[in-house]
Design a protein around this motif. Structure first.
Motif, short mmCIF file in Angstrom:
data_model
loop_
_atom_site.label_atom_id
_atom_site.label_comp_id
_atom_site.label_asym_id
_atom_site.label_seq_id
_atom_site.Cartn_x
_atom_site.Cartn_y
_atom_site.Cartn_z
N ALA A 133 0.32 18.44 -5.68
CA ALA A 133 1.59 18.70 -5.00
C ALA A 133 2.76 18.58 -5.98
O ALA A 133 3.74 19.34 -5.89
N ILE A 134 2.66 17.65 -6.92
CA ILE A 134 3.70 17.50 -7.95
C ILE A 134 3.75 18.76 -8.81
O ILE A 134 4.84 19.23 -9.18
N LEU A 135 2.59 19.32 -9.14
CA LEU A 135 2.56 20.56 -9.93
C LEU A 135 3.30 21.68 -9.20
O LEU A 135 4.11 22.40 -9.79
N ILE A 136 3.03 21.81 -7.92
CA ILE A 136 3.68 22.86 -7.13
C ILE A 136 5.18 22.60 -7.04
O ILE A 136 6.00 23.52 -7.18
N ARG A 137 5.54 21.35 -6.86
CA ARG A 137 6.96 20.99 -6.73
C ARG A 137 7.75 21.33 -7.98
O ARG A 137 8.88 21.82 -7.91
N ASP A 138 7.17 21.07 -9.16
CA ASP A 138 7.91 21.26 -10.40
C ASP A 138 7.74 22.65 -11.00
O ASP A 138 8.31 22.95 -12.05
N PHE A 139 6.96 23.52 -10.34
CA PHE A 139 6.83 24.90 -10.80
C PHE A 139 8.06 25.69 -10.34
O PHE A 139 8.47 25.59 -9.19
N ARG A 140 8.65 26.45 -11.24
CA ARG A 140 9.85 27.21 -10.93
C ARG A 140 9.57 28.71 -11.11
O ARG A 140 9.78 29.26 -12.19
N PRO A 141 9.10 29.40 -10.05
CA PRO A 141 8.83 30.83 -10.18
C PRO A 141 10.11 31.65 -10.32
O PRO A 141 10.10 32.73 -10.91
N ILE A 142 11.21 31.14 -9.76
CA ILE A 142 12.50 31.83 -9.87
C ILE A 142 13.14 31.44 -11.19
O ILE A 142 13.08 30.28 -11.61
N LYS A 143 13.78 32.40 -11.84
CA LYS A 143 14.36 32.15 -13.15
C LYS A 143 15.37 31.03 -13.10
O LYS A 143 16.29 31.03 -12.29
N GLN A 144 15.21 30.05 -13.98
CA GLN A 144 16.08 28.88 -14.07
C GLN A 144 16.65 28.81 -15.49
O GLN A 144 16.13 29.45 -16.40
N LYS B 50 0.84 -1.20 0.00
CA LYS B 50 0.00 0.00 0.00
C LYS B 50 0.87 1.25 0.00
O LYS B 50 1.79 1.38 0.83
N PRO B 51 0.62 2.18 -0.93
CA PRO B 51 1.44 3.40 -0.97
C PRO B 51 1.16 4.32 0.20
O PRO B 51 0.13 4.18 0.89
N ARG B 52 2.04 5.26 0.40
CA ARG B 52 1.90 6.19 1.52
C ARG B 52 0.64 7.04 1.38
O ARG B 52 -0.04 7.32 2.36
N TYR B 53 0.35 7.45 0.15
CA TYR B 53 -0.83 8.29 -0.09
C TYR B 53 -1.89 7.46 -0.80
O TYR B 53 -2.00 7.46 -2.02
N ALA B 54 -2.66 6.73 -0.02
CA ALA B 54 -3.71 5.87 -0.56
C ALA B 54 -5.07 6.53 -0.39
O ALA B 54 -5.35 7.18 0.62
N GLY B 55 -5.91 6.36 -1.40
CA GLY B 55 -7.22 6.99 -1.40
C GLY B 55 -7.32 8.00 -2.52
O GLY B 55 -6.34 8.68 -2.84
N PHE B 56 -8.50 8.11 -3.10
CA PHE B 56 -8.68 8.96 -4.27
C PHE B 56 -8.31 10.42 -3.99
O PHE B 56 -7.56 11.04 -4.75
N PHE B 57 -8.78 10.97 -2.88
CA PHE B 57 -8.53 12.39 -2.60
C PHE B 57 -7.06 12.65 -2.29
O PHE B 57 -6.51 13.69 -2.67
N LEU B 58 -6.42 11.72 -1.62
CA LEU B 58 -4.98 11.88 -1.38
C LEU B 58 -4.19 11.77 -2.67
O LEU B 58 -3.17 12.45 -2.85
N GLN B 59 -4.64 10.91 -3.58
CA GLN B 59 -3.97 10.79 -4.88
C GLN B 59 -4.12 12.08 -5.68
O GLN B 59 -3.17 12.53 -6.33
N VAL B 60 -5.29 12.68 -5.64
CA VAL B 60 -5.49 13.97 -6.32
C VAL B 60 -4.62 15.04 -5.68
O VAL B 60 -3.99 15.86 -6.37
N ALA B 61 -4.56 15.04 -4.35
CA ALA B 61 -3.71 16.01 -3.65
C ALA B 61 -2.24 15.81 -4.03
O ALA B 61 -1.49 16.79 -4.21
N LYS B 62 -1.84 14.56 -4.17
CA LYS B 62 -0.47 14.27 -4.56
C LYS B 62 -0.18 14.82 -5.96
O LYS B 62 0.89 15.37 -6.22
N PHE B 63 -1.14 14.67 -6.86
CA PHE B 63 -0.99 15.19 -8.22
C PHE B 63 -0.76 16.70 -8.20
O PHE B 63 0.16 17.21 -8.85
#
Length: 462
Positions: A53-64, A38-51
């Motif tokens: 969270a990935i968007l926020i993680r890979d967003f780069r507001p500072i110039k790269q 069983k994964p750490r984030y199990a359940g439909f709503f946690l899976q959506v939240a994880k999705f």
């Protein structure tokens, strides 16, 4: 309808989310470990939240550092193993062409990779907006498909399926801007790689696949313009994979195949420590069983070098460090810091289960032993035992017997190795990255290849 959405919609019609997320969408029944733990984030709503969270993680507001506007070769690596398999080809392409863009998963790029100019995947605000639009329009339909196909994926893997929206948007933007002649991938079954290849096919860019590890018959049908496979084994296996593709009509070419040998850099050493055994663990090995096994070996006065998989769970690596930090008979090899060639260069024997490291050991002159810590779902997954590449061992005692009977005779079977890596002991041995780069340059110019190619389905060559 705006063009970006129309194009991505058309891609998803021909290659839906359950095919872009190939292993979860098509091979769940062949990968029981996907539904066993069983994964750490199990359940439909946690899976959506994880999705999200990935968007926020890979967003780069500072110039790269950004992908430049033009390049002949666009290379993507989603894992450490993929990147290390591509390194020599990237280096050779840079020398020959000087027009190479390398993009990687930001979590696998090291300082030296940034120094080489490798660029992390980074999302813009416009990307985020487009991804949310895709999710809003297609998410409910995906939910219904998964509920009918395999409901556990909704609770355990929904974020993985939705990650296709991230990579389709990212690669559509970047490839449309860069307009490379070739895109290069060292993987054909993970979501990011499959999204890149699908986008490239749709917008008319030639696709290149460099095999980075041994393959099996549960892999997807091989659909790129040019496939640089390690050897005849991979070609035979991929021909068995032909049924593994969607029934939809898609812009996916039948490949031209070049047998180009195993691509990772491996320094072959003729003299090894006579009493050093390497233990290579994969992410599925039970840590408690592994610790007990290694302790049994050390009680016989054998020095062990332990190396875990780059994707090993932190709890497992912590257990190994705690168990052996004060054990003088055990040396730890962290794959994030010690290259595979350095690890193998200190061994006489390599013990592992279902892992491509057996082939790398044989190529480096180390004798590989196939031994499973726990009964596998599919023994001899890559056929190494069947084709004589490795020595099978059914018990710890048989490992001792193999070592005692073979000690000092370090010469893997040449034909068995060459079946998996065609360049073994040929003029291209150790120069596989250069071979790929030279072949790509010839393909770009319409010139004759340095080695014979094979048309995948018909079996004819040029």
């Amino acid at each position: 309808m705006i063009s970006w959405y129309t194009n991505i919609r058309d891609i998803l019609r021909s290659e839906p989310e359950v095919w872009l997320s190939y292993l979860y969408g098509q091979q769940l029944h062949n990968r029981p470990h996907f539904v066993r733990v069983k994964p750490r984030y199990a359940g439909f709503f946690l899976q959506v939240a994880k999705f999200f969270a990935i968007l926020i993680r890979d967003f780069r507001p500072i110039k790269q550092p950004r992908v430049r506007q033009s390049a002949k070769f666009f290379v993507f690596a989603g894992s450490v193993n993929q990147l290390r398999s591509l390194d020599k080809t990237i280096e050779a392409l840079g020398k020959k062409e000087g027009e190479v863009v390398v993009v990687g998963n930001p979590r696998i790029l090291l300082t030296e990779d940034h120094d080489k100019g490798y660029i992390p995947v980074q999302l813009t605000l416009i990307d985020i907006f487009r991804i949310i639009v895709l999710f809003s329009i297609r998410g409910w339909g995906l939910y219904r498909v998964l509920k009918e196909k395999h409901p556990i994926s909704i609770s355990w893997h929904f974020s993985t399926f939705c990650s296709a929206y991230i990579y389709l948007v990212y690669f559509y933007r970047v490839l449309s801007q860069t307009k490379p002649e070739f895109v290069i991938s060292a993987n054909d079954h993970n979501v990011p790689n499959r999204c890149m290849l699908a986008v490239a096919h749709h917008i008319g860019i030639k696709t290149v696949y460099l095999q980075h590890a041994s393959v099996s018959d549960i892999f997807p049908a091989l659909r790129v313009h040019y496939a640089f496979l390690d050897g005849q084994c991979a070609l035979d296996t991929y021909r068995e994979c032909e049924p593994n593709q969607p029934a939809t009509s898609r812009k996916a070419p039948v490949p031209e195949v070049i047998l180009s040998g195993q691509k990772k850099y491996l320094n072959r050493v003729d003299s090894h420590g006579a009493n050093v055994i390497g233990i290579a663990l994969n992410a599925l090995d039970d840590s408690a069983a592994a610790i007990k096994f290694i302790e049994t070996l050390t009680l016989k006065g054998i020095t062990v070098r332990l190396r875990w998989h780059p994707g090993q769970a932190l709890k497992d690596t912590h257990a190994y460090r705690c168990a052996f930090s004060d054990n003088e008979w055990v040396e730890l090899s962290d794959p994030k810091h010690e290259p595979i060639s350095v690890f193998l260069g200190k061994l006489s024997w390599l013990v592992a289960g279902n892992s491509s490291i057996h082939l790398e050991a044989a190529l480096a002159g180390v004798i590989p032993i196939y031994y499973e810590l726990t009964p596998p779902d599919r023994p001899d997954y890559y056929g190494y035992v069947e084709h004589g590449l490795v020595h099978p061992a059914g018990s710890v005692q048989s490992i001792f017997e193999l070592i005692n009977s073979k000690l000092g005779r370090h010469s893997p079977d040449k034909e068995a190795v060459r079946y998996y890596s065609s360049t073994y002991l040929t003029e291209w041995d150790g120069r596989e990255g250069e071979l790929v780069a030279e072949s790509l340059a010839c393909l770009s110019l319409g010139q004759e290849l340095p080695v014979r190619s094979v048309t995948f389905l018909e079996g004819s060559g040029r």
